[in-house]
Design a protein around this motif. Structure first.
Motif, PDB file in Angstrom:
ATOM      1  N   LEU A  52       0.866  -1.169   0.000  1.00 36.82           N
ATOM      2  CA  LEU A  52       0.000   0.000   0.000  1.00 36.82           C
ATOM      3  C   LEU A  52       0.899   1.214   0.000  1.00 36.82           C
ATOM      4  N   ILE A 112      -9.414   0.046   4.281  1.00 34.65           N
ATOM      5  CA  ILE A 112      -9.876  -0.995   3.357  1.00 34.65           C
ATOM      6  C   ILE A 112     -11.229  -1.480   3.835  1.00 34.65           C
ATOM      7  N   SER A 115     -10.716  -1.883   7.818  1.00 32.31           N
ATOM      8  CA  SER A 115      -9.373  -2.136   8.329  1.00 32.31           C
ATOM      9  C   SER A 115      -8.484  -0.951   7.981  1.00 32.31           C
ATOM     10  N   PHE A 171      -4.628   0.680   7.833  1.00 33.51           N
ATOM     11  CA  PHE A 171      -3.186   0.455   7.780  1.00 33.51           C
ATOM     12  C   PHE A 171      -2.511   1.820   7.733  1.00 33.51           C
ATOM     13  N   THR A 192       3.280   0.739   3.267  1.00 37.77           N
ATOM     14  CA  THR A 192       3.148  -0.333   4.245  1.00 37.77           C
ATOM     15  C   THR A 192       2.635  -1.578   3.543  1.00 37.77           C
ATOM     16  N   ASP A 193       2.689  -2.719   4.219  1.00 35.79           N
ATOM     17  CA  ASP A 193       2.285  -3.985   3.611  1.00 35.79           C
ATOM     18  C   ASP A 193       0.863  -4.361   4.012  1.00 35.79           C
ATOM     19  N   TRP A 194       0.153  -4.957   3.096  1.00 38.44           N
ATOM     20  CA  TRP A 194      -1.182  -5.513   3.331  1.00 38.44           C
ATOM     21  C   TRP A 194      -1.115  -7.001   3.013  1.00 38.44           C
ATOM     22  N   ASP A 195      -1.331  -7.819   4.013  1.00 35.19           N
ATOM     23  CA  ASP A 195      -1.343  -9.267   3.820  1.00 35.19           C
ATOM     24  C   ASP A 195      -2.751  -9.676   3.406  1.00 35.19           C
ATOM     25  N   THR A 196      -2.952  -9.825   2.117  1.00 40.65           N
ATOM     26  CA  THR A 196      -4.302 -10.115   1.612  1.00 40.65           C
ATOM     27  C   THR A 196      -4.767 -11.519   1.970  1.00 40.65           C
ATOM     28  N   TYR A 223     -12.628  -5.194  -2.766  1.00 40.91           N
ATOM     29  CA  TYR A 223     -12.410  -4.286  -1.642  1.00 40.91           C
ATOM     30  C   TYR A 223     -12.152  -2.875  -2.160  1.00 40.91           C
ATOM     31  N   ILE A 251     -10.360   0.878  -1.317  1.00 38.89           N
ATOM     32  CA  ILE A 251      -9.250   1.433  -0.552  1.00 38.89           C
ATOM     33  C   ILE A 251      -9.249   2.956  -0.704  1.00 38.89           C
ATOM     34  N   TYR A 263      -1.433 -12.955  13.587  1.00 31.59           N
ATOM     35  CA  TYR A 263      -2.734 -12.304  13.459  1.00 31.59           C
ATOM     36  C   TYR A 263      -3.704 -12.738  14.553  1.00 31.59           C
TER      37      TYR A 263
END
Length: 461
Positions: free
Chosen positions: A35, A54, A62, A64, A73-77, A85, A87, A274
């Motif tokens: 992201l 998101i 959610s 981030f 930053t990272d989004w762990d889909t 989704y 954003i 998580y």
């Protein structure tokens, strides 16, 4: 026209503009996704953060957060079900100025596959039940959507073994020389090997053995989990270091070990997993019912993560109708409980006239095998309901209860002795002796560093 000028000579024509640059609108995404946003305008240099929101699927929005200079930053889909989704990015600049980006839409499409890793430390008095749990795993076995991978150590055998669990059999993947399963590097090596050898979109790690929460034992370092009678054990700080060293967060961390569902333990591994599934109380020798749990994944590999953790809790509690057990699932990507516990500790410290009543409430709070491990929600509830407690403490206690309700996904218990369990325990000694026995070790924990909890206990006793 303005959009075309982002980063160009007209960047100062506007105060602030934010645009999402990754992922692209209309794209299909999977696995880990960056992201990323760009900011422009006269206030761009004062932007302190960008929040990506998101929305979609069965989840609340959610958020981030990304920081300068990259705003990435990272989004762990893989933690989201497949689907569409939306954003949106929001930039925060000095002086309170905010701007939102245009909304983009992406489609999450992961080929869901699980690697279910079990670190079985039977090099102690639990050796006799190792085979029973392996038999439960073999009752289900691996599939094309599920790899069940275990590393096993036993008391009366030299060496240790890595197996892939099939239906009705074990395939030996590796035979290793004797290992100290209480060495954090042995655990880390197993995790790295299993995730590399059996890549998946979702990972479960279960640590199978004795557990003791964070507790310090006289003459030892912080006690934690995985006691090897021919070696050592993994203390709470070492456990945090293991998770900090893993290449990516574990989707579900399971602790088939006693007393591990503590705020202090979760705080130590926060954001490196998580969900945490563990027990506030001791766990019977037979442990988790792996046949029922793995059957859920075999039947529905697309099951949502939180739903699967709820199934684990339900199957475990149903396995022990005689009572005396607890199990809960909580999220590991929010420090809300720690923040509110800190606020509660601060409120108690600032109301010295209430300390006597607080200590009485501690003594009556739901406790576990180690009597200084107590249910945090029950403690907060008793504070809130006590007529002698000042309003500031009551309000802080209510905030703790709300935070626990937000963080705990599922909680189950059996037996009247566990009736006031709500899913998260915490260290609450009820005497000076208990405090003095534990505070040196407790001071090493991240939770002690980040909150006033230990200072509060010092004030009380």
């Amino acid at each position: 026209f303005i959009m075309g000028q982002v980063g160009g000579s007209c960047s100062n024509c506007i105060e602030l503009l934010v645009v999402i640059t990754s992922p692209t609108n209309g794209s299909t995404v999977s696995d880990m996704v960056e992201l990323k946003a760009s900011v422009a305008g006269s206030l761009a240099s004062s932007v302190t953060r960008v929040e990506f929101t998101i929305t979609g699927g069965p989840y609340p929005p959610s958020i981030f957060t990304a920081y300068p200079p990259s705003y990435s930053t990272d989004w762990d889909t893989t933690t989201f079900v497949n689907g569409t989704y939306s954003i949106k990015a929001k930039a925060y600049a000095s002086g309170g100025t905010t701007r939102e980006s245009p909304t983009i839409s992406v489609t999450v499409n992961n080929d869901i596959k699980w690697t279910f890793m079990v670190y079985i430390n039977g090099d102690n008095n639990l050796e006799s039940v190792v085979q029973a749990d392996l038999n439960e795993m073999m009752a289900v076995g691996s599939t094309n959507k599920l790899d069940i991978i275990v590393q096993v150590d036993k008391y009366n055998q030299d060496g240790c073994w890595r197996y892939k669990v099939n239906q009705g059999s074990l395939t030996t993947l590796d035979t290793l020389p004797e290992q100290d399963f209480g060495d954090p590097n042995v655990l880390l090596n197993f995790i790295d090997w299993a995730m590399t050898s059996y890549p998946a979109s979702r990972y479960v790690l279960v640590i199978w053995d004795h557990g003791g929460g964070w507790r310090r034992k006289a003459g030892e370092a912080i006690k934690g989990i995985s006691y090897d009678d021919h070696g050592s054990h993994i203390d709470t700080v070492e456990l945090g270091n293991v998770f900090a060293s893993i290449s990516r967060p574990i989707h579900i961390v399971g602790m088939d070990a006693c007393l591990m569902q503590m705020e202090e333990v979760a705080h130590q591994i926060m954001f490196r997993g998580y969900y945490l599934v563990a027990s506030e109380e001791t766990i019977p020798g037979n442990g988790w019912p792996y046949d029922d749990i793995l059957q859920e994944l075999k039947n529905n590999p697309n099951i949502e993560l939180s739903t699967f953790t709820e199934k684990i809790v339900n199957h475990y509690v149903a396995e022990y109708p005689g009572g005396g057990v607890t199990l809960s699932s909580r999220i590991l990507y929010s420090r809300e409980v720690a923040y509110k516990a800190n606020d509660l500790a601060h409120a108690i410290r600032n109301n010295q006239n209430a300390w006597g009543t607080v200590k009485e409430i501690i003594s009556s709070t739901q406790r576990y095998y180690y009597s200084d491990y107590k249910d945090l929600y029950d403690f907060a509830r008793r504070l809130k309901d006590n007529g002698s407690i000042p309003t500031a403490i009551k309000n802080a206690a209510q905030a703790v209860m709300t935070a626990i309700n937000n963080v705990v996904i599922a909680e189950g218990h059996n037996g009247t002795s566990m009736a006031n369990s709500h899913g998260i325990s915490i260290w609450l000694p009820h005497s000076t002796t208990q405090l003095n026995a534990g505070k040196a070790g407790y001071s090493l924990l991240d939770f002690a560093h980040d909150t006033e909890w230990d200072e509060m206990l010092d004030d009380l006793y």
